[in-house]
Write a protein that holds these residues in place. Sequence first.
Motif: not given
Length: 262
Positions: A235-262
Amino acid sequence: MNYENIEFQFAEGIARITLNRPDKLNSFTAAMHGELAQALDTIESGGARVLVITGNGRGFCAGQDLSERRMSADSAPVDLGETVGKFYAPLVRRLRALPLPVVVGVNGVAAGAGANLALAGDIVIAKQSASFIQPFCRLGLLPDTGGTYALPRLVGQARAMGLSLLGDKLGADQAAQWGLIWESVPDDRFDARLEELARHFASAPTKGLAYTKRALNQSLDNTLDQQLDLERDLMRELGASEDYAEGVAAFLAKRAPAFKGK
């Protein structure tokens, strides 16, 4: 590479391996193993978000092609341990270690090593008309290709013993009810369901799924304390991932996430 015993495609993040010896129910030969190894080399080099494995024709895979095992009266015994060590064990290890979901679509009979190849996948679906068979007992052998590992963990010791010692056919519906596979799908919906899963995982947060796969696999041998420590570290590693940042941003913006797999 020119493939004759499998079909291999790689596009839009989806790697597809289709076993392609339909006249022999896609049974394994040394040549097929070589082509599978080459395809996995390509997948491991990066870029894939999901691997889909299925078969051509009316069968998924009937296990080892026994025509490669013919012996004359004066020939030396076949070293099956060498075959397992050279081909089947590495195949299972590589599939389980792939840092992406492996979806297996069982389109027909899956027998012997073919059944246990399917069980090495992460998400296994099957046509309702498909079946799973552990016929090793009829040849004086034991379930290889990870069968003795997967079966008791998936269906329990009693059912694993029954399947292995009796060699009875298990239909797809019952396989799903027992937890051997994820889903039994009506035959006319099978192709669409397999494609749906491929497209889903191609746009999913691949790194998080890979770590989930890793954690679940390691949990089979870990203590609770070891598993809790592993969860913390991953979880420590995943918390620094691009996808986690995108998932949080998408949730707050109420939009679909665009994950890159990174």
